[in-house]
Design a protein around this motif. Structure first.
Motif, PDB file in Angstrom:
ATOM      1  N   LEU A   1       0.824  -1.206   0.000  1.00  0.00           N
ATOM      2  CA  LEU A   1       0.000   0.000   0.000  1.00  0.00           C
ATOM      3  C   LEU A   1       0.863   1.263   0.000  1.00  0.00           C
ATOM      4  O   LEU A   1       0.542   2.243  -0.686  1.00  0.00           O
ATOM      5  N   LEU A   2       1.954   1.245   0.763  1.00  0.00           N
ATOM      6  CA  LEU A   2       2.842   2.399   0.802  1.00  0.00           C
ATOM      7  C   LEU A   2       3.467   2.657  -0.560  1.00  0.00           C
ATOM      8  O   LEU A   2       3.578   3.801  -1.001  1.00  0.00           O
ATOM      9  N   VAL A   3       3.883   1.592  -1.233  1.00  0.00           N
ATOM     10  CA  VAL A   3       4.478   1.746  -2.557  1.00  0.00           C
ATOM     11  C   VAL A   3       3.464   2.324  -3.541  1.00  0.00           C
ATOM     12  O   VAL A   3       3.755   3.266  -4.286  1.00  0.00           O
ATOM     13  N   LEU A   4       2.247   1.795  -3.529  1.00  0.00           N
ATOM     14  CA  LEU A   4       1.212   2.276  -4.448  1.00  0.00           C
ATOM     15  C   LEU A   4       0.879   3.741  -4.171  1.00  0.00           C
ATOM     16  O   LEU A   4       0.730   4.539  -5.101  1.00  0.00           O
ATOM     17  N   CYS A   5       0.767   4.107  -2.893  1.00  0.00           N
ATOM     18  CA  CYS A   5       0.450   5.498  -2.539  1.00  0.00           C
ATOM     19  C   CYS A   5       1.577   6.436  -2.952  1.00  0.00           C
ATOM     20  O   CYS A   5       1.328   7.530  -3.473  1.00  0.00           O
ATOM     21  N   SER A   6       2.811   6.015  -2.712  1.00  0.00           N
ATOM     22  CA  SER A   6       3.935   6.875  -3.072  1.00  0.00           C
ATOM     23  C   SER A   6       4.010   7.072  -4.581  1.00  0.00           C
ATOM     24  O   SER A   6       4.291   8.182  -5.056  1.00  0.00           O
ATOM     25  N   LEU A   7       3.753   6.031  -5.343  1.00  0.00           N
ATOM     26  CA  LEU A   7       3.773   6.161  -6.795  1.00  0.00           C
ATOM     27  C   LEU A   7       2.650   7.058  -7.292  1.00  0.00           C
ATOM     28  O   LEU A   7       2.821   7.841  -8.226  1.00  0.00           O
ATOM     29  N   GLU A   8       1.486   6.961  -6.659  1.00  0.00           N
ATOM     30  CA  GLU A   8       0.355   7.783  -7.072  1.00  0.00           C
ATOM     31  C   GLU A   8       0.566   9.251  -6.697  1.00  0.00           C
ATOM     32  O   GLU A   8       0.408  10.143  -7.529  1.00  0.00           O
ATOM     33  N   TYR A   9       0.943   9.505  -5.435  1.00  0.00           N
ATOM     34  CA  TYR A   9       1.131  10.885  -4.992  1.00  0.00           C
ATOM     35  C   TYR A   9       2.351  11.531  -5.651  1.00  0.00           C
ATOM     36  O   TYR A   9       2.383  12.744  -5.854  1.00  0.00           O
ATOM     37  N   GLY A  10       3.357  10.714  -5.971  1.00  0.00           N
ATOM     38  CA  GLY A  10       4.579  11.271  -6.540  1.00  0.00           C
ATOM     39  C   GLY A  10       4.577  11.376  -8.042  1.00  0.00           C
ATOM     40  O   GLY A  10       5.560  11.840  -8.625  1.00  0.00           O
ATOM     41  N   ARG A  11       3.504  10.969  -8.691  1.00  0.00           N
ATOM     42  CA  ARG A  11       3.472  10.967 -10.161  1.00  0.00           C
ATOM     43  C   ARG A  11       3.779  12.359 -10.713  1.00  0.00           C
ATOM     44  O   ARG A  11       3.107  13.340 -10.396  1.00  0.00           O
ATOM     45  N   GLY A  12       4.834  12.427 -11.511  1.00  0.00           N
ATOM     46  CA  GLY A  12       5.211  13.689 -12.144  1.00  0.00           C
ATOM     47  C   GLY A  12       5.971  14.651 -11.255  1.00  0.00           C
ATOM     48  O   GLY A  12       6.364  15.725 -11.713  1.00  0.00           O
ATOM     49  N   ALA A  13       6.201  14.273  -9.981  1.00  0.00           N
ATOM     50  CA  ALA A  13       6.856  15.209  -9.066  1.00  0.00           C
ATOM     51  C   ALA A  13       8.274  15.540  -9.492  1.00  0.00           C
ATOM     52  O   ALA A  13       8.747  16.658  -9.286  1.00  0.00           O
TER      53      ALA A  13
END
Length: 552
Positions: free
Chosen positions: A404-416
Motif C-alpha cells: 500500500l505504501l508503494v502504491l500510494c507513493s507512486l500515485e502521490y509522486g506521479r510527475g513530481a
C-alpha cells in the motif's frame, strides 16, 4: 542485523534498489528535473565541441566528479541511455547506503525494506525547501548514498570507513557532504560529551541500551588502563578517518571552491544577490517556503520525536538522532539569519554575510534527513510490535502495508520529479521543433530560445545564448547570465509592441548575441528567413535575408 549472512544483506539492497528505481522512473520521466543540466554538462566535459558557445556548458564545473564519472558514456550512447544507466547505479548505491545505515541500527531485513517504503511516501508528500532525495539522477543521489553509509559505519564504529564514505559524499556534492560532515561531527561530539564511554572503549557495544555500556573495566597494566589504550587508539583512528575524508573529498571540493571563488568582490556580491533573491529564492530563502511546508515538517518532526521515544535507546540510535538534530540546528540558524532578510536591506551591516549564509542551502540537509529518521523509527517501532504478534500473521500484514505504501507513493509522486511543464499540445510542438533543429541546422549553430524552452540542449543538441533554467554557479558566468536575460527581455518588450521585430531590431540582436538562429512562440513575427514552423513555434535563420516561407 550484523550477524546476517551476506546473501540476506544483498537481498535487502536489491529489494530497496528496485523500489527506489520504480519510484524514480514512475515519478520522473526522462529527462527528469535537473537531468538535462547534469548530463548535458557531463557530456560537454568529455566533448567540448558539443554545443560549443553555450554559456551554461562553458561555465564552471561544481560537480566535476559526477561529470567525469558519467559523461564519457555519452560518447557512444544517447543521453537517454546514459540516464538509465546512471539511475540504476545511483539508486542501487543509495540502497546500499540505506542498508548499511539500517544495519548499523540493527533493523531487521523486513524493517529495512518497510522503512524504504515509508521514505518513498515521504518523498512523494512532504518537502520544506524543495529538496528531493528520490527522483531523477544527479550528483546528490550518490552523495546521500555516501552519507547513509557513513552514518551506518559510524554506528558500528568503523570510523575510517565512515570518513571514506563522507569523502565520497563531499566529492559528488560538496554542499550535501559538507553539511552532513558538520552534522555528524556535532553528533559525535555531543555523544562523547553526554556519554564518553560509548566511544572511548572498543569493547562496548554501540547497540547496547544506554546505561549498560561497557568500557573502563579491567585492571591497570603497566600504568595504562584498557580504556586509556582504547581512547588513544580511537584518536588515531579518527585522525586517519578525517584525513581519508579530506583526501577523497578533494576531488570534488577543489573544483567547487573554484566555482564560488571570485577575484571581484562586487561580482561575487551581485551573483549571490541574484541566487538568493531571484533565481533560487524558492530553495534558499525561508520566507519563500509555503506555510504548509513548515506545518508538514513540524508535524513530521514531532511524530519522529514521539516514535523515537518509544524505542529502546541505543548509542547507535542516539547518534543518528543527534545527526538529525545537527541538521535541524543548521536549518534553524538559516531561518534566523534569513527570515527577515529583504532586498531593500542591501548595503546594511551584515547583509552580505546573511545573504551568503543563505546561498549555501542551510535547509537542504534537514529537508532530506527528517523523513529518513521518521521512516526508520516508524519501521523499527512496527517491527518491535511484531514481536508480540503471531509471526505468519504479521508477515502478511507487513507485506500488505508495504504494498500500500508503494502504491500510494507512486500515485502521490506521479510527475513530481518531471521537468515537463508545457501543456501537452505545446510540448509536442516544442519537441517537434527540437527534432527538426537537430536534423536540419549546423552543429555550430547558436540559438536564442523562448523563456519556456525545456531541455533544448538535450533534444536539439544545439547551444543556447541563454536559458533561464540553466543557471551557472560561478560569479562571472552568473552575472553574464543575468545580463543576457535582462537584455533579451528589454529587446523583446520593445519589439513586441507591434508583434513584429524589424530588420534593424534583428541586426541589433545578432550584433549583441552572435546568434545564428531564433525560435519564437507565436504570434511574434521576425523579419527574418523562416525555416520551420508549427502551430506553436517558428524557427528563423538570422544569417540569411527573409525569403518566402516553404515549410508550414
Amino acid at each position: 542485523m550484523n550477524g546476517l549472512v551476506p546473501r540476506t544483506r544483498w537481498r535487502c539492497v536489491i529489494w530497496v534498489g528496485l523500489l527506489f528505481l520504480a519510484y524514480s522512473f514512475w515519478t520522473a520521466a526522462i529527462p527528469g528535473s535537473n537531468e538535462s543540466h547534469y548530463l548535458c554538462k557531463a557530456k560537454f566535459w568529455w566533448q567540448p565541441d558539443w554545443c560549443s558557445r553555450d554559456l551554461f556548458l562553458e561555465s564552471s564545473n561544481p560537480h566535476l566528479v559526477f561529470y567525469i564519472a558519467f559523461g564519457w558514456m555519452a560518447k557512444w550512447l544517447s543521453l537517454e541511455a546514459v540516464t538509465v544507466i546512471s539511475r540504476v547505479l545511483g539508486y542501487f548505491a543509495l540502497a546500499a547506503g540505506w542498508e548499511w545505515l539500517c544495519r548499523g541500527l540493527r533493523l531487521s531485513p523486513r524493517a529495512t525494506v518497510l522503512a524504504a517504503c515509508w521514505l518513498m511516501l515521504c518523498a512523494a508528500t512532504v518537502t520544506l525547501s524543495g529538496e528531493w532525495l528520490l527522483g531523477g539522477i544527479e550528483s546528490k543521489v550518490f552523495a546521500y548514498a555516501g552519507v547513509f553509509a557513513a552514518l551506518g559505519a559510524t554506528c558500528q564504529r568503523r570510523f575510517i570507513a565512515a570518513g571514506g564514505m563522507l569523502g565520497v559524499a563531499i566529492a559528488f556534492h560538496p554542499l550535501v557532504g559538507v553539511w552532513s560532515a558538520i552534522a555528524l561531527a556535532f553528533a559525535a561530539l555531543a555523544t562523547v560529551a553526554t556519554q564518553p564511554s560509548l566511544l572511548s572503549s572498543r569493547h562496548s557495544s554501540p547497540l547496547a541500551p544506554l546505561g549498560r555500556g561497557a568500557g573502563g573495566e579491567g585492571q591497570q597494566q603497566s600504568g595504562i588502563s584498557p580504556t586509556h589504550r582504547s581512547t588513544k587508539h580511537l584518536l588515531v583512528e579518527v585522525t586517519v578517518a578525517i584525513n581519508v575524508m579530506l583526501l577523497v573529498a578533494s576531488a570534488g571540493l577543489i573544483p567547487a571552491l573554484g566555482s564560488i571563488s571570485s577575484t571581484d568582490p562586487q561580482a561575487a556580491t551581485n551573483a549571490t544577490f541574484i541566487q538568493v533573491f531571484y533565481r533560487l529564492r524558492h530553495h534558499l530563502h525561508p520566507a519563500a517556503f509555503p506555510v504548509g511546508n513548515y506545518v508538514a515538517y513540524e508535524v513530521l518532526l514531532l511524530l519522529t520525536v514521539w516514535l523515537a521515544r518509544k524505542l529502546v535507546s541505543t548509542s547507535a540510535l542516539k547518534l543518528v538522532k543527534l545527526f538529525v538534530l545537527g541538521a535541524v540546528l543548521i536549518a534553524a540558524c538559516g531561518w534566523v539569519v534569513g527570515i527577515s532578510l529583504t532586498p531593500e536591506q542591501f548595503g546594511r551591516p551584515l547583509f552580505g554575510l546573511r545573504m551568503t549564509a543563505l546561498k549555501f542551502y542551510p535547509f537542504r540537509l534537514v529537508d532530506a534527513v527528517v523523513p529518513v529518521l521518521f521512516s526508520i523509527v516508524l519501521a523499527q517501532w512496527l517491527d518491535e510490535l511484531a514481536e508480540f504478534q503471531p509471526r505468519a500473521w504479521w508477515v502478511r500484514r507487513s507485506q500488505l502495508l508495504a504494498s500500500l505504501l508503494v502504491l500510494c507513493s507512486l500515485e502521490y509522486g506521479r510527475g513530481a520529479g518531471a521537468a515537463r511543464y508545457l501543456p501537452d499540445e505545446r510540448e509536442r510542438d516544442w519537441l517537434a521543433v527540437c527534432r527538426w533543429v537537430r536534423s536540419h541546422t549546423p552543429e555550430t549553430a547558436l540559438f536564442v530560445t523562448p523563456n519556456e524552452s525545456w531541455a533544448f540542449k538535450w533534444f536539439a543538441e544545439r547551444a543556447e545564448y541563454v536559458a533561464f533554467k540553466d543557471c551557472p554557479q560561478d560569479a562571472t558566468s552568473l552575472n553574464e547570465w543575468n545580463d543576457r536575460l535582462r537584455w533579451l527581455a528589454t529587446w523583446a518588450e520593445r519589439g513586441f509592441l507591434d508583434t513584429t521585430y524589424s530588420r534593424d531590431e534583428i541586426a541589433a540582436l545578432v550584433r549583441k548575441t552572435q546568434a545564428t538562429h531564433f525560435i519564437t512562440r507565436r504570434p511574434a513575427v521576425l523579419e527574418a528567413r523562416e525555416i520551420f514552423a508549427n502551430d506553436s513555434y517558428v524557427v528563423y535563420d538570422l544569417a540569411e535575408p527573409p525569403q518566402p516561407i516553404a515549410n508550414k
